[in-house]
Write a protein that holds these residues in place. Structure first.
Motif, PDB file in Angstrom:
ATOM      1  N   ASP A   1       0.831  -1.210   0.000  1.00 33.22           N
ATOM      2  CA  ASP A   1       0.000   0.000   0.000  1.00 33.22           C
ATOM      3  C   ASP A   1       0.866   1.261   0.000  1.00 33.22           C
ATOM      4  OD1 ASP A   1      -2.136  -1.699   0.173  1.00 33.22           O
ATOM      5  OD2 ASP A   1      -2.967  -0.863   2.023  1.00 33.22           O
ATOM      6  N   VAL A   2       1.839   1.301   0.912  1.00 31.86           N
ATOM      7  CA  VAL A   2       2.681   2.493   1.033  1.00 31.86           C
ATOM      8  C   VAL A   2       3.503   2.692  -0.237  1.00 31.86           C
ATOM      9  CG1 VAL A   2       4.513   3.606   2.354  1.00 31.86           C
ATOM     10  CG2 VAL A   2       2.791   2.243   3.534  1.00 31.86           C
ATOM     11  N   THR A   3       3.989   1.609  -0.804  1.00 26.42           N
ATOM     12  CA  THR A   3       4.765   1.700  -2.041  1.00 26.42           C
ATOM     13  C   THR A   3       3.905   2.237  -3.182  1.00 26.42           C
ATOM     14  OG1 THR A   3       6.160  -0.154  -1.343  1.00 26.42           O
ATOM     15  CG2 THR A   3       6.167   0.393  -3.676  1.00 26.42           C
ATOM     16  N   LEU A   4       2.665   1.771  -3.264  1.00 26.66           N
ATOM     17  CA  LEU A   4       1.758   2.274  -4.299  1.00 26.66           C
ATOM     18  C   LEU A   4       1.497   3.762  -4.109  1.00 26.66           C
ATOM     19  CD1 LEU A   4      -0.067   1.789  -6.728  1.00 26.66           C
ATOM     20  CD2 LEU A   4      -1.897   1.138  -5.151  1.00 26.66           C
ATOM     21  N   LEU A   5       1.280   4.178  -2.855  1.00 22.38           N
ATOM     22  CA  LEU A   5       1.081   5.607  -2.594  1.00 22.38           C
ATOM     23  C   LEU A   5       2.264   6.419  -3.119  1.00 22.38           C
ATOM     24  CD1 LEU A   5      -0.339   5.537   1.065  1.00 22.38           C
ATOM     25  CD2 LEU A   5      -1.604   5.947  -1.047  1.00 22.38           C
ATOM     26  N   LYS A   6       3.461   5.902  -2.896  1.00 16.22           N
ATOM     27  CA  LYS A   6       4.664   6.578  -3.366  1.00 16.22           C
ATOM     28  C   LYS A   6       4.692   6.647  -4.891  1.00 16.22           C
ATOM     29  CE  LYS A   6       9.036   8.037  -2.790  1.00 16.22           C
ATOM     30  NZ  LYS A   6       9.301   8.421  -4.187  1.00 16.22           N
TER      31      LYS A   6
ATOM     32  N   LEU B   1      11.991  -3.409   7.115  1.00 12.04           N
ATOM     33  CA  LEU B   1      10.991  -2.660   6.339  1.00 12.04           C
ATOM     34  C   LEU B   1      11.636  -1.996   5.119  1.00 12.04           C
ATOM     35  CD1 LEU B   1       8.942  -1.005   9.239  1.00 12.04           C
ATOM     36  CD2 LEU B   1       8.378  -3.054   7.923  1.00 12.04           C
ATOM     37  N   VAL B   2      12.839  -1.477   5.301  1.00 13.70           N
ATOM     38  CA  VAL B   2      13.569  -0.911   4.161  1.00 13.70           C
ATOM     39  C   VAL B   2      13.744  -1.969   3.078  1.00 13.70           C
ATOM     40  CG1 VAL B   2      15.809  -0.029   3.392  1.00 13.70           C
ATOM     41  CG2 VAL B   2      14.777   0.861   5.487  1.00 13.70           C
ATOM     42  N   THR B   3      14.130  -3.165   3.476  1.00 14.67           N
ATOM     43  CA  THR B   3      14.338  -4.253   2.515  1.00 14.67           C
ATOM     44  C   THR B   3      13.061  -4.573   1.753  1.00 14.67           C
ATOM     45  OG1 THR B   3      16.042  -5.224   3.938  1.00 14.67           O
ATOM     46  CG2 THR B   3      15.069  -6.661   2.272  1.00 14.67           C
ATOM     47  N   MET B   4      11.933  -4.603   2.453  1.00 12.04           N
ATOM     48  CA  MET B   4      10.656  -4.911   1.804  1.00 12.04           C
ATOM     49  C   MET B   4      10.273  -3.843   0.788  1.00 12.04           C
ATOM     50  SD  MET B   4       8.349  -6.414   4.948  1.00 12.04           S
ATOM     51  CE  MET B   4       7.030  -6.930   3.849  1.00 12.04           C
ATOM     52  N   VAL B   5      10.472  -2.574   1.143  1.00 17.01           N
ATOM     53  CA  VAL B   5      10.151  -1.490   0.209  1.00 17.01           C
ATOM     54  C   VAL B   5      11.075  -1.538  -1.004  1.00 17.01           C
ATOM     55  CG1 VAL B   5      10.100   1.012  -0.093  1.00 17.01           C
ATOM     56  CG2 VAL B   5       9.184   0.002   2.007  1.00 17.01           C
ATOM     57  N   GLU B   6      12.352  -1.729  -0.750  1.00 11.05           N
ATOM     58  CA  GLU B   6      13.319  -1.790  -1.845  1.00 11.05           C
ATOM     59  C   GLU B   6      13.006  -2.943  -2.798  1.00 11.05           C
ATOM     60  OE1 GLU B   6      16.033   0.057  -2.621  1.00 11.05           O
ATOM     61  OE2 GLU B   6      16.383   1.314  -0.844  1.00 11.05           O
ATOM     62  N   SER B   7      12.514  -4.057  -2.254  1.00 12.51           N
ATOM     63  CA  SER B   7      12.200  -5.212  -3.099  1.00 12.51           C
ATOM     64  C   SER B   7      11.056  -4.928  -4.060  1.00 12.51           C
ATOM     65  CB  SER B   7      11.861  -6.426  -2.230  1.00 12.51           C
ATOM     66  OG  SER B   7      10.587  -6.283  -1.618  1.00 12.51           O
ATOM     67  N   LEU B   8      10.275  -3.889  -3.770  1.00 12.81           N
ATOM     68  CA  LEU B   8       9.162  -3.502  -4.640  1.00 12.81           C
ATOM     69  C   LEU B   8       9.537  -2.376  -5.595  1.00 12.81           C
ATOM     70  CD1 LEU B   8       6.285  -3.677  -2.002  1.00 12.81           C
ATOM     71  CD2 LEU B   8       6.753  -5.298  -3.850  1.00 12.81           C
ATOM     72  N   GLY B   9      10.825  -2.041  -5.639  1.00 14.86           N
ATOM     73  CA  GLY B   9      11.311  -1.095  -6.635  1.00 14.86           C
ATOM     74  C   GLY B   9      11.275   0.365  -6.235  1.00 14.86           C
ATOM     75  N   VAL B  10      11.115   0.638  -4.933  1.00 10.07           N
ATOM     76  CA  VAL B  10      11.099   2.017  -4.447  1.00 10.07           C
ATOM     77  C   VAL B  10      12.294   2.236  -3.534  1.00 10.07           C
ATOM     78  CG1 VAL B  10       9.876   3.623  -2.923  1.00 10.07           C
ATOM     79  CG2 VAL B  10       8.617   2.372  -4.666  1.00 10.07           C
TER      80      VAL B  10
ATOM     81  N   LEU C   1      15.466  13.718   2.231  1.00 16.08           N
ATOM     82  CA  LEU C   1      15.162  12.390   1.701  1.00 16.08           C
ATOM     83  C   LEU C   1      13.993  12.436   0.720  1.00 16.08           C
ATOM     84  CD1 LEU C   1      15.590  10.263   4.948  1.00 16.08           C
ATOM     85  CD2 LEU C   1      17.060  10.202   2.924  1.00 16.08           C
ATOM     86  N   LEU C   2      12.937  13.177   1.077  1.00 12.29           N
ATOM     87  CA  LEU C   2      11.784  13.291   0.185  1.00 12.29           C
ATOM     88  C   LEU C   2      12.176  13.964  -1.134  1.00 12.29           C
ATOM     89  CD1 LEU C   2       9.021  14.369   2.741  1.00 12.29           C
ATOM     90  CD2 LEU C   2       9.256  12.131   1.655  1.00 12.29           C
ATOM     91  N   ASP C   3      12.981  15.015  -1.049  1.00 13.08           N
ATOM     92  CA  ASP C   3      13.405  15.720  -2.256  1.00 13.08           C
ATOM     93  C   ASP C   3      14.223  14.840  -3.187  1.00 13.08           C
ATOM     94  OD1 ASP C   3      12.107  17.970  -1.405  1.00 13.08           O
ATOM     95  OD2 ASP C   3      13.900  19.002  -0.688  1.00 13.08           O
ATOM     96  N   ARG C   4      14.903  13.847  -2.602  1.00 12.92           N
ATOM     97  CA  ARG C   4      15.734  12.932  -3.404  1.00 12.92           C
ATOM     98  C   ARG C   4      14.990  11.638  -3.722  1.00 12.92           C
ATOM     99  NH1 ARG C   4      18.678  16.464  -0.986  1.00 12.92           N
ATOM    100  NH2 ARG C   4      20.760  17.064  -1.734  1.00 12.92           N
ATOM    101  N   ASP C   5      13.669  11.689  -3.551  1.00  7.15           N
ATOM    102  CA  ASP C   5      12.776  10.601  -3.959  1.00  7.15           C
ATOM    103  C   ASP C   5      12.922   9.338  -3.113  1.00  7.15           C
ATOM    104  OD1 ASP C   5      10.613  10.012  -5.615  1.00  7.15           O
ATOM    105  OD2 ASP C   5      11.849   8.811  -6.974  1.00  7.15           O
ATOM    106  N   PHE C   6      13.364   9.473  -1.873  1.00 10.03           N
ATOM    107  CA  PHE C   6      13.407   8.339  -0.959  1.00 10.03           C
ATOM    108  C   PHE C   6      12.107   8.274  -0.148  1.00 10.03           C
ATOM    109  CE2 PHE C   6      17.933   8.730  -1.706  1.00 10.03           C
ATOM    110  CZ  PHE C   6      18.384   7.421  -1.653  1.00 10.03           C
ATOM    111  N   LEU C   7      11.778   7.076   0.282  1.00 11.45           N
ATOM    112  CA  LEU C   7      10.697   6.880   1.235  1.00 11.45           C
ATOM    113  C   LEU C   7      11.338   6.726   2.615  1.00 11.45           C
ATOM    114  CD1 LEU C   7       7.737   4.358   0.775  1.00 11.45           C
ATOM    115  CD2 LEU C   7       8.628   5.026   2.996  1.00 11.45           C
ATOM    116  N   PRO C   8      11.203   7.726   3.489  1.00 11.84           N
ATOM    117  CA  PRO C   8      11.825   7.631   4.824  1.00 11.84           C
ATOM    118  C   PRO C   8      11.070   6.657   5.724  1.00 11.84           C
ATOM    119  CG  PRO C   8      11.396   9.923   4.183  1.00 11.84           C
ATOM    120  CD  PRO C   8      10.620   9.058   3.261  1.00 11.84           C
ATOM    121  N   ILE C   9      11.821   5.843   6.454  1.00 13.95           N
ATOM    122  CA  ILE C   9      11.243   4.925   7.433  1.00 13.95           C
ATOM    123  C   ILE C   9      11.921   5.214   8.771  1.00 13.95           C
ATOM    124  CG2 ILE C   9      10.859   2.513   8.057  1.00 13.95           C
ATOM    125  CD1 ILE C   9      11.014   1.816   5.092  1.00 13.95           C
ATOM    126  N   VAL C  10      11.145   5.665   9.749  1.00 11.95           N
ATOM    127  CA  VAL C  10      11.693   6.215  10.995  1.00 11.95           C
ATOM    128  C   VAL C  10      11.377   5.306  12.170  1.00 11.95           C
ATOM    129  CG1 VAL C  10      11.724   8.211  12.534  1.00 11.95           C
ATOM    130  CG2 VAL C  10      11.301   8.547  10.076  1.00 11.95           C
TER     131      VAL C  10
END
Length: 302
Positions: A54-59, A114-123, A165-174
Motif C-alpha cells: 500500500d505504502v509503495t503504491l502511494l509513493k 521494512l527498508v528491505t521490503m520497500v526496496e524489493s518492490l522497486g522504491v 530524503l523526500l526531495d531525493r525521492d526516498f521513502l523515509p522509514i523512521v
C-alpha cells in the motif's frame, strides 16, 4: 477472442475503482502522508506485505509517504530472552539502560527489514532513527510523576533530514528513538513520534494503523464505527466517556495533530488487507477520519 459477460463485469469493476481513486490521486499528488505502523499488521507476515505494498503504491502514484514504526512486542520478546521481565507503568514501558540497549537494537532491526521490503518492490527507501540529523529531540517523560527510565517526550523535530530524503525521492522509514540535549538515548512512543513528525511537516494526512476498526459509538459493537469526527465532536466523546481506554491517547493525538496543522487524521484497522488504499482512495473509507471543525465532510459532498 470475445470476452465473456462475467469477465467484462470484472474488468468494468476494476475500471470503476480506478476512476473513484483518480480525484484522490490528483488531490494528494506530492502531498506528505505520515503513516504510524504498528500492531498486528507488523506481526503477521501477510499483513506486513500488504501494508508495504500500500505504502509503495502511494509513493508510486505521487504521494510523499513517511513510515514511523513501532516494535513493542518484539522488544518485549528480546527483553525476556535476555533474562529480564518487561515492566509497564500506566501503559508505558519502564526503560532502564539494558532495556534501552535492547529496544534500540530491535527497532533498528525492524527498521531495516521494512527498508528491505520497500526496496524489493522497486522504491528507494532510507531507514533512520530520530537520532539521525537530530530529527527527534526529547526530554525525559514521567508517568504520573514516576521515573520510568529512558522514555522520552518529543520536544523538537528537526525536519531537514526528512525533507532532504523526500526531495531525493526516498521513502523515509523512521524508528522512534531520540536524544535529549545531553545526547542521551531515549525510547519514544511511536504514536507520539508520528504525531510530532506530522505536525512539524504540516502533513496533509496522518494515519494510525491499529488493532481496532476505528472510533466506535459502542466499544463492544464493531458496526457502530464513526466514519468522520470533527475535533469538537471528538472532544465531546472523550468528555462523555465514549472514547476511553487505549483509544483515548490515540484520539488525543489526533486532536493535537489537527490543532497543529495536520489536514486530516485517520484511525484504521491494520488487520484489514490494504486498509490504507481503502481509506484513502474510496469515497467513504473504512476507518475513522478526524477533521477540523470547518472541514467539508463526506456526507456533505454526497
Amino acid at each position: 477472442m470475445i470476452m465473456r459477460k462475467e469477465e467484462m463485469q470484472t474488468v468494468m469493476k476494476k475500471a470503476e475503482i480506478l476512476i473513484e481513486a483518480l480525484p484522490y490521486i490528483q488531490r494528494f499528488n506530492r502531498k506528505i502522508i505520515v503513516i504510524k505502523y504498528g500492531g498486528s499488521a507488523m506481526l503477521d507476515d501477510h499483513l506486513k506485505k500488504q501494508v508495504i505494498q500500500d505504502v509503495t503504491l502511494l509513493k508510486l502514484v505521487g504521494f510523499k509517504p513517511i513510515i514511523v514504526h513501532g516494535g513493542g512486542k518484539e522488544i518485549s520478546t528480546w527483553v525476556k530472552r535476555a533474562g529480564m521481565e518487561p515492566r509497564f507503568v500506566n501503559g508505558l514501558r519502564v526503560t532502564d539502560q539494558p532495556t534501552m540497549d535492547i529496544a534500540e537494537m530491535v527497532l533498528n532491526k525492524v527498521n531495516k527489514s521494512l527498508v528491505t521490503m520497500v526496496e524489493s518492490l522497486g522504491v528507494k527507501a532510507c531507514g533512520i532513527s530520530g537520532k539521525d540529523g537530530n530529527l527527534l529531540n526529547v526530554e525525559k517523560k514521567y508517568s504520573n510523576g514516576e521515573d520510568i527510565g529512558f522514555v522520552g517526550d518529543v520536544k523538537k523535530v528537526d525536519t531537514k533530514i526528512l525533507y532532504d530524503l523526500l526531495d531525493r525521492d526516498f521513502l523515509p522509514i523512521v524508528c522512534p528513538i531520540g536524544m535529549d540535549d545531553d545526547f542521551n538515548t531515549y525510547n519514544i512512543n511511536a504514536d507520539d513520534a508520528a504525531t510530532a513528525i506530522a505536525e512539524a511537516l504540516k502533513a496533509d494526512k496522518l494515519a494510525f494503523l491499529t488493532d481496532t476498526p476505528g472510533v466506535l459509538k459502542d466499544k463492544d459493537d464493531p458496526t457502530s464505527l464513526i466514519s468522520e469526527l470533527s475535533v469538537t465532536e471528538a472532544k465531546g466523546l472523550i468528555e462523555d466517556g465514549t472514547v476511553a481506554g487505549g483509544m483515548l491517547p490515540k484520539v488525543k493525538s489526533c486532536i493535537s495533530a489537527i490543532d497543529n496543522g495536520v489536514h486530516r487524521v485517520h484511525i484504521l484497522d491494520g488487520r484489514i488487507e490494504h486498509c490504507l488504499l481503502l481509506e484513502i482512495f474510496t469515497n467513504k473509507g473504512i476507518g475513522t477520519a478526524i477533521i477540523s471543525d470547518d472541514e467539508e465532510r463526506y456526507d456533505e459532498q454526497n
